[in-house]
Design a protein around this motif. Structure first.
Motif, PDB file in Angstrom:
ATOM      1  N   CYS A   1      46.748  45.264  40.818  1.00  0.00           N
ATOM      2  CA  CYS A   1      46.388  45.092  42.348  1.00  0.00           C
ATOM      3  C   CYS A   1      45.488  44.175  42.591  1.00  0.00           C
ATOM      4  O   CYS A   1      44.767  43.735  41.621  1.00  0.00           O
ATOM      5  CB  CYS A   1      46.135  46.673  42.673  1.00  0.00           C
ATOM      6  SG  CYS A   1      44.298  46.866  42.451  1.00  0.00           S
TER       7      CYS A   1
ATOM      8  N   THR B   1      43.058  44.255  44.326  1.00  0.00           N
ATOM      9  CA  THR B   1      41.490  44.954  44.445  1.00  0.00           C
ATOM     10  C   THR B   1      41.147  44.936  45.913  1.00  0.00           C
ATOM     11  O   THR B   1      41.505  44.110  46.543  1.00  0.00           O
ATOM     12  CB  THR B   1      40.673  44.476  43.612  1.00  0.00           C
ATOM     13  OG1 THR B   1      40.105  43.074  44.085  1.00  0.00           O
ATOM     14  CG2 THR B   1      41.147  44.083  42.100  1.00  0.00           C
ATOM     15  N   CYS B   2      40.463  45.860  46.186  1.00  0.00           N
ATOM     16  CA  CYS B   2      39.531  45.926  47.532  1.00  0.00           C
ATOM     17  C   CYS B   2      38.230  46.708  47.394  1.00  0.00           C
ATOM     18  O   CYS B   2      38.142  47.148  46.030  1.00  0.00           O
ATOM     19  CB  CYS B   2      40.636  46.535  48.551  1.00  0.00           C
ATOM     20  SG  CYS B   2      40.800  48.392  48.403  1.00  0.00           S
TER      21      CYS B   2
ATOM     22  N   ARG C   1      37.817  49.665  47.531  1.00  0.00           N
ATOM     23  CA  ARG C   1      37.881  50.982  46.606  1.00  0.00           C
ATOM     24  C   ARG C   1      38.073  50.897  45.365  1.00  0.00           C
ATOM     25  O   ARG C   1      38.052  51.979  44.650  1.00  0.00           O
ATOM     26  CB  ARG C   1      39.315  51.535  47.423  1.00  0.00           C
ATOM     27  CG  ARG C   1      39.353  52.220  48.623  1.00  0.00           C
ATOM     28  CD  ARG C   1      40.563  52.906  48.920  1.00  0.00           C
ATOM     29  NE  ARG C   1      40.757  52.972  50.356  1.00  0.00           N
ATOM     30  CZ  ARG C   1      41.601  52.337  50.944  1.00  0.00           C
ATOM     31  NH1 ARG C   1      41.841  51.266  50.471  1.00  0.00           N
ATOM     32  NH2 ARG C   1      41.631  52.437  52.299  1.00  0.00           N
ATOM     33  N   ARG C   2      38.018  49.797  44.887  1.00  0.00           N
ATOM     34  CA  ARG C   2      38.359  49.583  43.494  1.00  0.00           C
ATOM     35  C   ARG C   2      37.093  50.309  42.408  1.00  0.00           C
ATOM     36  O   ARG C   2      35.798  50.137  42.849  1.00  0.00           O
ATOM     37  CB  ARG C   2      38.311  48.178  42.910  1.00  0.00           C
ATOM     38  CG  ARG C   2      37.045  47.403  42.823  1.00  0.00           C
ATOM     39  CD  ARG C   2      37.352  45.964  42.432  1.00  0.00           C
ATOM     40  NE  ARG C   2      35.969  45.324  42.656  1.00  0.00           N
ATOM     41  CZ  ARG C   2      35.551  44.651  43.924  1.00  0.00           C
ATOM     42  NH1 ARG C   2      36.444  44.739  44.821  1.00  0.00           N
ATOM     43  NH2 ARG C   2      34.474  44.043  44.155  1.00  0.00           N
TER      44      ARG C   2
ATOM     45  N   GLY D   1      43.211  49.305  40.639  1.00  0.00           N
ATOM     46  CA  GLY D   1      41.566  49.573  40.945  1.00  0.00           C
ATOM     47  C   GLY D   1      41.265  50.730  41.201  1.00  0.00           C
ATOM     48  O   GLY D   1      40.277  51.459  41.017  1.00  0.00           O
ATOM     49  N   CYS D   2      42.329  51.750  41.745  1.00  0.00           N
ATOM     50  CA  CYS D   2      41.906  53.104  42.186  1.00  0.00           C
ATOM     51  C   CYS D   2      43.145  53.888  42.363  1.00  0.00           C
ATOM     52  O   CYS D   2      44.114  53.504  41.828  1.00  0.00           O
ATOM     53  CB  CYS D   2      41.066  53.072  43.538  1.00  0.00           C
ATOM     54  SG  CYS D   2      42.182  52.761  44.914  1.00  0.00           S
TER      55      CYS D   2
ATOM     56  N   VAL E   1      44.708  55.065  44.834  1.00  0.00           N
ATOM     57  CA  VAL E   1      45.757  54.985  45.931  1.00  0.00           C
ATOM     58  C   VAL E   1      46.953  54.774  45.501  1.00  0.00           C
ATOM     59  O   VAL E   1      47.906  55.434  45.669  1.00  0.00           O
ATOM     60  CB  VAL E   1      45.059  53.853  47.057  1.00  0.00           C
ATOM     61  CG1 VAL E   1      46.150  53.805  48.114  1.00  0.00           C
ATOM     62  CG2 VAL E   1      43.646  54.409  47.556  1.00  0.00           C
ATOM     63  N   ASN E   2      47.000  53.433  44.914  1.00  0.00           N
ATOM     64  CA  ASN E   2      48.376  53.165  44.346  1.00  0.00           C
ATOM     65  C   ASN E   2      48.609  53.277  42.744  1.00  0.00           C
ATOM     66  O   ASN E   2      49.473  52.936  42.317  1.00  0.00           O
ATOM     67  CB  ASN E   2      48.740  51.772  44.801  1.00  0.00           C
ATOM     68  CG  ASN E   2      48.805  51.468  46.136  1.00  0.00           C
ATOM     69  OD1 ASN E   2      49.372  52.396  46.931  1.00  0.00           O
ATOM     70  ND2 ASN E   2      48.176  50.434  46.785  1.00  0.00           N
TER      71      ASN E   2
HETATM   72  S1  SF4 Z   1      45.100  49.997  44.348  1.00  0.00           S
HETATM   73 FE1  SF4 Z   1      42.971  50.713  45.207  1.00  0.00          FE
HETATM   74  S2  SF4 Z   1      41.606  49.071  44.581  1.00  0.00           S
HETATM   75 FE2  SF4 Z   1      43.914  48.423  44.283  1.00  0.00          FE
HETATM   76  S3  SF4 Z   1      44.113  47.116  46.117  1.00  0.00           S
HETATM   77 FE3  SF4 Z   1      44.981  49.262  46.107  1.00  0.00          FE
HETATM   78  S4  SF4 Z   1      43.271  50.654  47.407  1.00  0.00           S
HETATM   79 FE4  SF4 Z   1      42.435  48.487  46.767  1.00  0.00          FE
END
Ligand code: SF4
Length: 367
Positions: free
Chosen positions: A270, A272-273, A275-276, A304-305, A307-308
């Motif tokens: 991903c 990243t953002c 939330r990672r 990263g997290c 979410v996905n």
């Molecule tokens: S998977 Fe999590 S950390 Fe990666 S971009 Fe999506 S929301 Fe952000």
């Protein structure tokens, strides 16, 4: 998810460049070209080996003069992959390098002078069982074609290619491949399409003078993928004003995206953002470098997290997604444990290498 390529490749004749088949149902081969001084044998051999280690099937070396031809004799002995010699105008260099073991001559028969000279080069290629690549380039079209067409056009490039092809055919030689490269992606695309409709020989794809790493990668990815998507192309070289090893990596990445060929781990990551939970960019970067020797190919998701992450990680053979204090580890679609953030790269490298070794073992057992 579509697992294998849906692309139907153009039916082309197959030729051999050393032990590498080009055309027909052979995998699309990836080439690069050395940019060392060919006369510097040690530097050129080192670069040829680096290009081969990156996975290239074929390497091209320019031979500007007889001194370089003598150096080639030694380079060829040490090359782990077939070598195409790039020759302009001087038919004697073609004869010499064929004698020294060249696996393919890149020379335009219309540029080497009298019919007798062409006959000699073709006879030498036949004697040594090596093919010829005709290489037309939008930047060096014959003057009469430029006058007639006013500028490099697909018709002009293809007419130039057909002139060289006619000469080979008059000499009863059909072991050749052809390129019609241009630095304009539209011109290259239309030229290759037109040529593909006229001949059955394999086509060597390339967007020439594409620029430095970033621009060249984008130009090549666009121009080449338009053609490859239509089934056109049997071998390719990505031209970058950069390290030739990068040309090989980008070439494979283009083929990987189109599911035409696989080499190396496919990292799904991903962007990243905030939330990672893990340093996705650092982990992917480190793993790509550490695992560049791996030929086997499968998906590894670094997310990263949650979410996905769980979706991607469970679709890959192996994956992680960042959590608050550590990373959740997935194998074959299921959660298989937790990994500490501090040693994530080491742990993942070991797990990936372990899977590669297991798969190798299974392949050996099957044989
Ligand atoms: S998977 Fe999590 S950390 Fe990666 S971009 Fe999506 S929301 Fe952000």
């Amino acid at each position: 998810m579509i697992k294998s390529s849906i692309i139907k490749r153009r039916a082309s004749k197959q030729i051999m460049v050393g032990n590498v088949p080009v055309g027909g149902d052979a995998p699309i081969s990836v080439q690069s070209m050395t940019n060392t001084d060919t006369k510097d044998v040690a530097a050129t051999v080192a670069q040829v080996k680096a290009i081969a280690e990156a996975g290239a099937d074929i390497v091209r070396i320019s031979i500007p003069d007889m001194e370089a031809a003598e150096a080639f004799k030694e380079i060829k002995k040490q090359s782990p992959i077939p070598v195409v010699v790039d020759i302009h105008f001087d038919y004697r260099i073609a004869l010499k390098t064929a004698e020294y073991g060249a696996d393919c001559l890149r020379i335009n028969p219309g540029n080497i002078g009298s019919e007798a000279r062409v006959r000699e080069v073709v006879a030498s290629a036949k004697d040594h069982g090596i093919p010829i690549r005709i290489g037309v380039n939008g930047g060096s079209l014959e003057r009469d074609l430029l006058e007639r067409y006013k500028e490099p056009t697909p018709e002009a490039l293809v007419e130039s290619a057909m002139r060289h092809i006619d000469i080979l055919e008059k000499n009863n030689f059909d072991q050749f491949k052809v390129s019609v490269k241009a630095s304009d992606v539209f011109l290259a695309y239309e030229s290759y399409k037109l040529l593909a409709s006229k001949i059955e020989q394999p086509l060597h794809l390339g967007i020439t003078e594409a620029g430095g790493f970033r621009r060249g990668t984008i130009m090549s990815a666009m121009g080449l993928s338009w053609l490859l998507r239509e089934g056109i192309g049997d071998t390719l070289r990505v031209s970058l004003a950069a390290d030739p090893v990068d040309e090989v990596k980008v070439g494979f990445d283009i083929l990987k995206v189109l599911k035409l060929r696989n080499r190396g781990i496919n990292f799904i990551a991903c962007p990243t953002c905030s939330r990672r939970g893990i340093d996705v960019i650092g982990v992917v970067d480190a793993l790509e470098k550490r695992l560049s020797d791996v030929n086997d190919s499968f998906d590894v998701a670094i997310m990263g997290c949650v979410v996905n992450g769980p979706g991607e990680a469970s679709h890959a053979l192996l994956g992680v997604c960042g959590a608050k204090n550590d990373a959740i580890y997935y194998e074959e679609g299921k959660v298989a444990g937790r990994l500490p953030k501090e040693s994530l790269v080491d742990e993942l490298e070991a797990k990936i290498r372990n899977i590669v070794a297991k798969r190798q073992q299974q392949t050996i057992l099957k044989i």
